[in-house]
Design a protein around this motif. Structure first.
Motif, PDB file in Angstrom:
ATOM      1  N   LYS A   1       9.116  13.383  -9.747  1.00  0.00           N
ATOM      2  CA  LYS A   1       9.608  12.349 -10.659  1.00  0.00           C
ATOM      3  C   LYS A   1       8.758  12.286 -11.921  1.00  0.00           C
ATOM      4  CE  LYS A   1      11.843   9.261  -7.319  1.00  0.00           C
ATOM      5  NZ  LYS A   1      11.827   7.898  -6.696  1.00  0.00           N
ATOM      6  N   VAL A   2       7.447  12.487 -11.767  1.00  0.00           N
ATOM      7  CA  VAL A   2       6.549  12.446 -12.925  1.00  0.00           C
ATOM      8  C   VAL A   2       6.899  13.544 -13.909  1.00  0.00           C
ATOM      9  CG1 VAL A   2       4.172  12.783 -13.703  1.00  0.00           C
ATOM     10  CG2 VAL A   2       4.642  11.341 -11.715  1.00  0.00           C
ATOM     11  N   TRP A   3       7.011  14.782 -13.420  1.00  0.00           N
ATOM     12  CA  TRP A   3       7.220  15.847 -14.406  1.00  0.00           C
ATOM     13  C   TRP A   3       8.681  16.005 -14.821  1.00  0.00           C
ATOM     14  CZ3 TRP A   3       3.827  18.251 -10.422  1.00  0.00           C
ATOM     15  CH2 TRP A   3       4.513  18.823  -9.355  1.00  0.00           C
TER      16      TRP A   3
ATOM     17  N   GLN B   1      -2.248  17.092  -0.738  1.00  0.00           N
ATOM     18  CA  GLN B   1      -1.807  15.979  -1.575  1.00  0.00           C
ATOM     19  C   GLN B   1      -0.425  16.237  -2.156  1.00  0.00           C
ATOM     20  OE1 GLN B   1      -5.136  15.500  -4.414  1.00  0.00           O
ATOM     21  NE2 GLN B   1      -4.953  13.324  -4.025  1.00  0.00           N
ATOM     22  N   TYR B   2      -0.231  17.460  -2.637  1.00  0.00           N
ATOM     23  CA  TYR B   2       1.063  17.799  -3.218  1.00  0.00           C
ATOM     24  C   TYR B   2       2.166  17.701  -2.171  1.00  0.00           C
ATOM     25  CZ  TYR B   2       4.980  20.393  -5.058  1.00  0.00           C
ATOM     26  OH  TYR B   2       6.243  20.757  -5.452  1.00  0.00           O
ATOM     27  N   VAL B   3       1.944  18.313  -1.019  1.00  0.00           N
ATOM     28  CA  VAL B   3       2.964  18.330   0.032  1.00  0.00           C
ATOM     29  C   VAL B   3       3.326  16.912   0.452  1.00  0.00           C
ATOM     30  CG1 VAL B   3       3.425  19.006   2.420  1.00  0.00           C
ATOM     31  CG2 VAL B   3       2.363  20.636   0.846  1.00  0.00           C
ATOM     32  N   GLN B   4       2.329  16.045   0.553  1.00  0.00           N
ATOM     33  CA  GLN B   4       2.569  14.673   1.002  1.00  0.00           C
ATOM     34  C   GLN B   4       3.208  13.799  -0.078  1.00  0.00           C
ATOM     35  OE1 GLN B   4      -1.389  13.523   2.221  1.00  0.00           O
ATOM     36  NE2 GLN B   4      -1.136  14.350   4.290  1.00  0.00           N
ATOM     37  N   ASN B   5       3.029  14.182  -1.344  1.00  0.00           N
ATOM     38  CA  ASN B   5       3.505  13.345  -2.448  1.00  0.00           C
ATOM     39  C   ASN B   5       4.489  14.067  -3.355  1.00  0.00           C
ATOM     40  OD1 ASN B   5       1.635  10.800  -2.305  1.00  0.00           O
ATOM     41  ND2 ASN B   5       0.259  12.551  -2.057  1.00  0.00           N
ATOM     42  N   GLN B   6       5.145  15.112  -2.831  1.00  0.00           N
ATOM     43  CA  GLN B   6       6.010  15.925  -3.682  1.00  0.00           C
ATOM     44  C   GLN B   6       7.092  15.116  -4.405  1.00  0.00           C
ATOM     45  OE1 GLN B   6       8.669  18.617  -1.819  1.00  0.00           O
ATOM     46  NE2 GLN B   6       8.818  19.978  -3.572  1.00  0.00           N
ATOM     47  N   PRO B   7       7.838  14.241  -3.733  1.00  0.00           N
ATOM     48  CA  PRO B   7       8.885  13.495  -4.448  1.00  0.00           C
ATOM     49  C   PRO B   7       8.351  12.687  -5.623  1.00  0.00           C
ATOM     50  CG  PRO B   7       9.194  13.314  -2.074  1.00  0.00           C
ATOM     51  CD  PRO B   7       7.850  13.939  -2.288  1.00  0.00           C
TER      52      PRO B   7
END
Length: 381
Positions: free
Chosen positions: A240-242, A230-236
């Motif tokens: 932006k969130v943090w 999940q992280y790898v696929q949604n890293q961008p």
């Protein structure tokens, strides 16, 4: 495009066996003359007559103990006869990573510009300079001269007392630089996570490391496998969130092996290669999941977070320090960043001893499961 070209150039320079002015950097560039100038100010006639470099280890950087032989004037003044140094890695892979991600220039600039504001929390530098292609050298104090200093390895277990001391340190670090005006003046070069050198390649690095790590022979629960992907696929989106959260100066790699305990029980921290602007709870999460034995973390997790928040408010955040509930949610979310660092290190190899990283991985996996980080990541994206 410009960032990608710049990172590509830095990586190629790191790969190169030679760069211009290379002789000015690395452990073999240190001389008795410049160490005398750095250490003997105000001591008339003091001079280092011999300097010996004793290699201690080779990894992300080459490290060595320096043996300093002073003349009579230097000995009478009690000038230090030992120091430590780190510099250009003699290994291709680590040097390429250091160059591509700008670790050498960041650490050198930390010691020349930022360390004076954090001198009670870290080590004292004597010499610090960097060049291109991952070439640099830093000489600093021998901590043993402080007295009974305890040094740690990454796979050691932080005691409750040392964990509390590190949390106090992080609160001071983050409080002093909470929304710092220096980020717009002399530290305007200091970037967020996504704007540091090498970031254009991060997605590819993490995709590669996730695939390689998951093929290795270790037990990884299915929720951790899923949240890693999940992280790898949604890293961008996650970045932006943090990066929208209140920012301070973060150490970036605050595992136990980069900390020490002073004779009075306070903690210190070193190895500033990956510091950046970020929410301070990223450092808190990183230390908790990397360094504290699972049972101790489970027992003290809430107490340590409250301790951090109280210290953060006192050190500079004031009423802007988050509530416990808000901070706990952020802590859960930001553990993924520390986990990806473990995945990348074990996949790449050569940056830390694998047996130490395996111990760290088990602690981190337990944290991710206990905090149901899979659910936190899904909610964030």
């Amino acid at each position: 495009m410009r960032a990608t070209l710049s990172a590509t150039k830095d990586i190629l320079l790191g790969v190169s066996p030679w760069v211009p002015n290379q002789s000015e950097f690395g452990l073999d560039s240190l001389t008795a003359q410049e160490m005398t100038a750095a250490l003997a100010g105000g001591v008339p006639g003091a001079k280092i007559e011999d300097l010996r470099v004793e290699i201690d280890s080779r990894g992300t950087t080459d490290r060595a103990r320096l043996r300093l032989v002073w003349n009579e004037a230097g000995r009478r003044a009690g000038l230090p006869d030992t120091a430590f140094a780190k510099g250009t890695s003699s290994q291709l892979g680590p040097r390429t990573i250091v160059s591509g991600f700008g670790c050498h220039t960041y650490e050198s600039r930390f010691f020349t510009q930022i360390q004076p504001a954090l001198s009670d929390l870290t080590i004292t530098p004597f010499i610090s300079r960097s060049g291109i292609g991952g070439r640099y050298v830093i000489a600093f104090e021998d901590l043993a001269r402080r007295g009974e200093v305890t040094l740690y390895n990454a796979d050691d277990e932080a005691s409750k007392e040392h964990a509390e001391a590190v949390i106090d340190l992080l609160a001071k670090l983050h409080g002093r630089f909470w929304r710092s005006p220096r980020f717009h003046t002399d530290l305007s070069w200091l970037e967020t996570y996504s704007r540091r050198p090498g970031y254009p390649f991060m997605q590819r690095f993490f995709t590669w490391s996730e695939q390689k790590f998951m093929k290795q022979d270790r037990v990884v629960p299915n929720p951790v496998r899923r949240l890693t992907k999940q992280y790898v696929q949604n890293q961008p989106a996650l970045v932006k969130v943090w990066e929208s959260m209140p920012q301070t100066l973060c150490h970036g790699d605050c595992h136990l092996g980069n900390t020490f305990s002073n004779p009075d029980g306070t903690a210190g921290i070193y190895d500033w290669q990956v510091f950046h602007k970020m929410n301070g709870l990223r450092d808190f999460a990183y230390f908790m999941m990397h360094s504290i034995p699972t049972e101790l973390r489970r027992a003290e997790e809430h107490n340590l977070l409250r301790r951090y928040l109280d210290g953060l408010a006192e050190a500079g955040a004031g009423s802007e320090a988050p509530s416990f509930a808000e901070a706990f949610d952020t802590y859960r979310l930001l553990t993924i960043d520390g986990w990806i660092a473990i995945v990348f290190t074990l996949a790449a190899g050569g940056m830390q001893p694998d047996d130490r990283m395996e111990v760290t991985a088990v602690r981190a996996i337990n944290t991710l499961v206990d905090l149901d980080v899979e659910k936190a990541i899904a909610a964030a994206v």
